[in-house]
Design a protein around this motif. Structure first.
Motif, PDB file in Angstrom:
ATOM      1  N   HIS A   1     -38.286 -14.595  23.089  1.00 40.63           N
ATOM      2  CA  HIS A   1     -37.379 -13.594  22.534  1.00 40.63           C
ATOM      3  C   HIS A   1     -35.994 -13.807  23.131  1.00 40.63           C
ATOM      4  N   VAL A   2     -34.973 -13.502  22.340  1.00 43.32           N
ATOM      5  CA  VAL A   2     -33.598 -13.456  22.840  1.00 43.32           C
ATOM      6  C   VAL A   2     -32.994 -12.155  22.336  1.00 43.32           C
ATOM      7  N   SER A   3     -32.385 -11.420  23.260  1.00 42.94           N
ATOM      8  CA  SER A   3     -31.715 -10.165  22.917  1.00 42.94           C
ATOM      9  C   SER A   3     -30.288 -10.179  23.427  1.00 42.94           C
ATOM     10  N   VAL A   4     -29.397  -9.569  22.677  1.00 48.27           N
ATOM     11  CA  VAL A   4     -28.033  -9.307  23.133  1.00 48.27           C
ATOM     12  C   VAL A   4     -27.939  -7.792  23.258  1.00 48.27           C
ATOM     13  N   ILE A   5     -27.746  -7.342  24.483  1.00 44.45           N
ATOM     14  CA  ILE A   5     -27.794  -5.908  24.776  1.00 44.45           C
ATOM     15  C   ILE A   5     -26.680  -5.530  25.745  1.00 44.45           C
ATOM     16  N   PRO A   6     -26.351  -4.232  25.806  1.00 43.15           N
ATOM     17  CA  PRO A   6     -25.378  -3.787  26.804  1.00 43.15           C
ATOM     18  C   PRO A   6     -25.861  -4.135  28.217  1.00 43.15           C
ATOM     19  N   ILE A   7     -24.931  -4.347  29.099  1.00 42.22           N
ATOM     20  CA  ILE A   7     -25.217  -4.801  30.454  1.00 42.22           C
ATOM     21  C   ILE A   7     -26.180  -3.873  31.202  1.00 42.22           C
ATOM     22  N   ASN A   8     -26.153  -2.577  30.905  1.00 42.00           N
ATOM     23  CA  ASN A   8     -26.974  -1.613  31.633  1.00 42.00           C
ATOM     24  C   ASN A   8     -28.340  -1.345  30.994  1.00 42.00           C
ATOM     25  N   LYS A   9     -28.707  -2.070  29.954  1.00 47.60           N
ATOM     26  CA  LYS A   9     -29.990  -1.861  29.266  1.00 47.60           C
ATOM     27  C   LYS A   9     -31.016  -2.896  29.698  1.00 47.60           C
ATOM     28  N   GLN A  10     -32.288  -2.529  29.537  1.00 45.25           N
ATOM     29  CA  GLN A  10     -33.394  -3.440  29.796  1.00 45.25           C
ATOM     30  C   GLN A  10     -33.928  -3.948  28.461  1.00 45.25           C
ATOM     31  N   VAL A  11     -34.500  -5.155  28.458  1.00 41.27           N
ATOM     32  CA  VAL A  11     -35.042  -5.706  27.222  1.00 41.27           C
ATOM     33  C   VAL A  11     -36.324  -4.985  26.840  1.00 41.27           C
ATOM     34  N   ASP A  12     -36.516  -4.879  25.542  1.00 43.64           N
ATOM     35  CA  ASP A  12     -37.724  -4.281  24.991  1.00 43.64           C
ATOM     36  C   ASP A  12     -38.387  -5.316  24.096  1.00 43.64           C
TER      37      ASP A  12
END
Length: 133
Positions: free
Chosen positions: A70-81
């Motif tokens: 998986h690859v996610s682009v998320i805000p710096i303060n979030k954890q991957v789901d």
């Protein structure tokens, strides 16, 4: 008169037992299903302005399913789901997946071409996504 009271008490008791059983089944299933998958982070790469991160990780959900990259682009303060940009059949361990930020709104994912791709987005929010095999 006492028979109606007995039936009423039995009905209330049965309703409480059924409610308790349904609650127990629901929470048992929920805790079992939530714990089935595990994410193993491979890399986190910060965007140039440090507001976002691109995270590559392997999601494993037990012996009956194959692991997935998986690859996610998320805000710096979030954890991957789960992957919001790219999800593919897991690549062999010796193959590397790298992520490069060309700018705050453009990433390139370099990876091995898998047998199956489940998700491949060209854009996520304000970030353009390029995938090179």
């Amino acid at each position: 008169m006492p028979m109606k009271s007995l039936i009423k008490k039995a009905t209330i008791f049965l309703a409480l037992v059924l409610f308790s059983l349904a609650t127990l089944i629901y929470f048992s299933y929920k805790s079992f299903s939530d714990g089935m998958c595990e994410n193993s982070v491979l890399s986190e790469t910060l965007s140039p302005d440090k507001s976002l991160k691109a995270v590559s990780f392997i999601m494993g959900c037990g012996a009956t399913t194959s692991d997935a990259l998986h690859v996610s682009v998320i805000p710096i303060n979030k954890q991957v789901d789960t992957g919001n940009v790219y999800i593919a059949e897991n690549i062999p361990n010796e193959q590397q997946t790298t992520i490069n930020w060309l700018s705050t709104n453009h990433i390139i994912i370099h990876t091995f071409k898998p047998m199956r791709i489940f998700k491949s987005e060209k854009r996520i929010n304000s970030v353009n996504v390029e995938i090179n095999y």
